[in-house]
Design an enzyme around this catalytic site. Structure first.
Site, PDB file in Angstrom:
ATOM      1  N   LYS A 100     -10.630  -3.646  10.793  1.00  0.00           N
ATOM      2  CA  LYS A 100      -9.873  -3.657  11.579  1.00  0.00           C
ATOM      3  C   LYS A 100      -9.779  -4.054  13.007  1.00  0.00           C
ATOM      4  O   LYS A 100      -8.801  -4.441  13.268  1.00  0.00           O
ATOM      5  CB  LYS A 100     -10.001  -1.465  11.359  1.00  0.00           C
ATOM      6  CG  LYS A 100      -9.382  -1.230  10.406  1.00  0.00           C
ATOM      7  CD  LYS A 100      -8.389  -1.307  10.552  1.00  0.00           C
ATOM      8  CE  LYS A 100      -7.136  -1.007   9.041  1.00  0.00           C
ATOM      9  NZ  LYS A 100      -5.663  -1.480   8.660  1.00  0.00           N
ATOM     10  N   TYR A 157     -15.264  -1.348   7.335  1.00  0.00           N
ATOM     11  CA  TYR A 157     -14.187  -1.112   7.231  1.00  0.00           C
ATOM     12  C   TYR A 157     -13.384  -1.464   8.718  1.00  0.00           C
ATOM     13  O   TYR A 157     -12.311  -2.112   9.390  1.00  0.00           O
ATOM     14  CB  TYR A 157     -13.835   0.440   6.962  1.00  0.00           C
ATOM     15  CG  TYR A 157     -11.885   1.348   7.503  1.00  0.00           C
ATOM     16  CD1 TYR A 157     -11.295   0.419   6.388  1.00  0.00           C
ATOM     17  CD2 TYR A 157     -11.982   1.810   8.489  1.00  0.00           C
ATOM     18  CE1 TYR A 157      -9.590   1.416   7.018  1.00  0.00           C
ATOM     19  CE2 TYR A 157     -11.156   2.613   8.762  1.00  0.00           C
ATOM     20  CZ  TYR A 157      -9.505   2.109   7.689  1.00  0.00           C
ATOM     21  OH  TYR A 157      -8.649   2.812   8.377  1.00  0.00           O
ATOM     22  N   GLY A 192       0.694  -0.945   0.133  1.00  0.00           N
ATOM     23  CA  GLY A 192      -0.104  -0.203   0.137  1.00  0.00           C
ATOM     24  C   GLY A 192       0.898   1.229  -0.254  1.00  0.00           C
ATOM     25  O   GLY A 192       0.375   2.209   0.714  1.00  0.00           O
ATOM     26  N   GLY A 235      -0.429   4.832  -1.280  1.00  0.00           N
ATOM     27  CA  GLY A 235      -1.514   5.798  -0.872  1.00  0.00           C
ATOM     28  C   GLY A 235      -1.470   6.924   0.209  1.00  0.00           C
ATOM     29  O   GLY A 235      -0.077   7.071  -0.205  1.00  0.00           O
ATOM     30  N   ILE A 289      -5.937  11.064   8.879  1.00  0.00           N
ATOM     31  CA  ILE A 289      -4.568  11.894   8.638  1.00  0.00           C
ATOM     32  C   ILE A 289      -4.590  13.075   8.452  1.00  0.00           C
ATOM     33  O   ILE A 289      -5.582  12.863   6.884  1.00  0.00           O
ATOM     34  CB  ILE A 289      -3.581  11.276   8.809  1.00  0.00           C
ATOM     35  CG1 ILE A 289      -3.306   9.515   9.742  1.00  0.00           C
ATOM     36  CG2 ILE A 289      -2.746  11.318   8.172  1.00  0.00           C
ATOM     37  CD1 ILE A 289      -2.874   8.499   9.339  1.00  0.00           C
TER      38      ILE A 289
HETATM   39  N1  SER Z   1      -9.116   8.192   8.112  1.00  0.00           N
HETATM   40  C1  SER Z   1      -9.919   7.136   8.085  1.00  0.00           C
HETATM   41  C2  SER Z   1     -11.250   7.108   8.063  1.00  0.00           C
HETATM   42  O1  SER Z   1     -11.719   8.296   7.812  1.00  0.00           O
HETATM   43  C3  SER Z   1     -10.067   6.186   9.759  1.00  0.00           C
HETATM   44  O2  SER Z   1      -8.835   5.582  10.213  1.00  0.00           O
HETATM   45  O3  SER Z   1     -11.771   6.412   7.373  1.00  0.00           O
END
Ligand code: SER
Length: 315
Positions: free
Chosen positions: A147, A143, A8, A11, A173
């Site tokens: 995780k 998602y 990855g 990305g 982030i």
């Molecule tokens: N930045 C990610 C999202 O918004 C969160 O881990 O899916």
């Protein structure tokens, strides 16, 4: 020295982690591996790279052997909002990919595997303020489910097979090299691209939707510091809460306006609001601070100044 494989690598995180790892461990010791993101030539010319699909275990085995790998940073993942548009793909890429990485690490006896987790592991049953490390994990997105699965599988592989798996739960982030793709926190990156071009921005979350966030230099510092931490001092492995700062879209807009007074924002919440509503407002990261000395460098104001400076140079 054996090799570090970054999966990855092209990305949002990988685009900046690869140069940081190369600076520390040497250009030729870090192999950037992509699949879905196709970078331009200039990114490819910076060091060794390859392309393969992490859901194909044989392809992963071949790459690990080809580069005499001893450490994997596994960053390939379908994020929260993109995952809700195609939950089947998110299930497959995120769960099968992680399982393959752990299996190959077990079979090849790799030295270390870094697999980031996310605030998406939390859900509407989780306390939303100063969210503890150990708490209820009942996420609402595919998602988030993947995780939680990755954290628990990593824990299992560590205790059952001795694979040294480590991970942090990243907040949103903010970065200025590669754009994030398909997350609920992406507005906090998009907004800067509009602000520095003096364009108004329409935010897909409500003005008061507070979420935990972090600037990329702190995210890189966290993952590299945890990778080097003394394993004997770690009580957690794959699920470290991390915190830097929290803000709402209105607070971020105000901080941008302090630098760029003509900036304008309006709000049109979409399906991502429902995801944000299940995530924490703030995070208790005392385990990371105690076990490996985590401490962020950037405040919201310092991040905003740096983002505007960097993007203004480029755009
Ligand atoms: N930045 C990610 C999202 O918004 C969160 O881990 O899916």
């Amino acid at each position: 020295m054996k090799k570090i494989l970054v999966i990855g690598a092209f990305g949002q995180i990988g685009s900046e982690l690869v140069p940081a790892l190369r600076k520390k461990y040497g250009r030729d010791n870090v192999v950037a591996c992509g699949h879905m993101h196709k970078p331009d030539e200039s990114a490819l010319n910076t060091g060794p790279h390859d392309f393969f699909d992490v859901t194909n275990k044989k392809a992963l085995e071949d790459i690990v052997d080809k580069y005499d790998t001893d450490t994997i940073y596994h960053l390939a993942s379908i994020l929260s909002a993109a995952g809700e548009k195609n939950p089947q793909l998110a299930y497959f890429v995120n769960n099968t990919g992680t399982y393959n990485v752990l299996e190959v690490a077990r079979e090849r006896k790799l030295e270390r595997v870094m697999i980031p987790s996310s605030i998406a592991v939390f859900g509407s049953d989780t306390p939303r303020d100063n969210t503890p490390n150990k708490t209820i994990l009942r996420p609402s997105t595919m998602y988030g489910i993947s995780k939680v699965h990755g954290e628990m599988l990593g824990h299992y592989y560590f205790h059952k097979f001795g694979v040294d798996v480590r991970g942090v739960r990243f907040p949103g982030i903010i970065s200025n090299v590669a754009q994030p793709g398909g997350g609920t926190t992406d507005y906090a990156v998009d907004i800067f691209y509009y602000a520095v071009k003096h364009k108004p921005y329409t935010c897909f979350l409500k003005p008061d939707s507070t979420l935990p966030m972090m600037y990329m230099p702190d995210a890189l510092k966290a993952i590299m510091q945890l990778a080097e931490a003394d394993g004997s001092k770690l009580k957690h492995r794959t699920d470290f809460n991390l915190s830097a700062f929290s803000f709402s879209p209105a607070e971020l807009a105000a901080a941008i306006k302090a630098e760029l007074p003509d900036f304008k924002i309006d709000y049109k919440p979409d399906f991502r609001q429902a995801i944000a509503d299940t995530w924490p407002r703030s995070i208790d990261d005392s385990a990371a601070r105690a076990e490996w000395g985590w401490k962020p460098d950037y405040t919201l104001q310092a991040m905003v100044k740096d983002m505007i400076r960097e993007l203004s140079k480029r755009l």
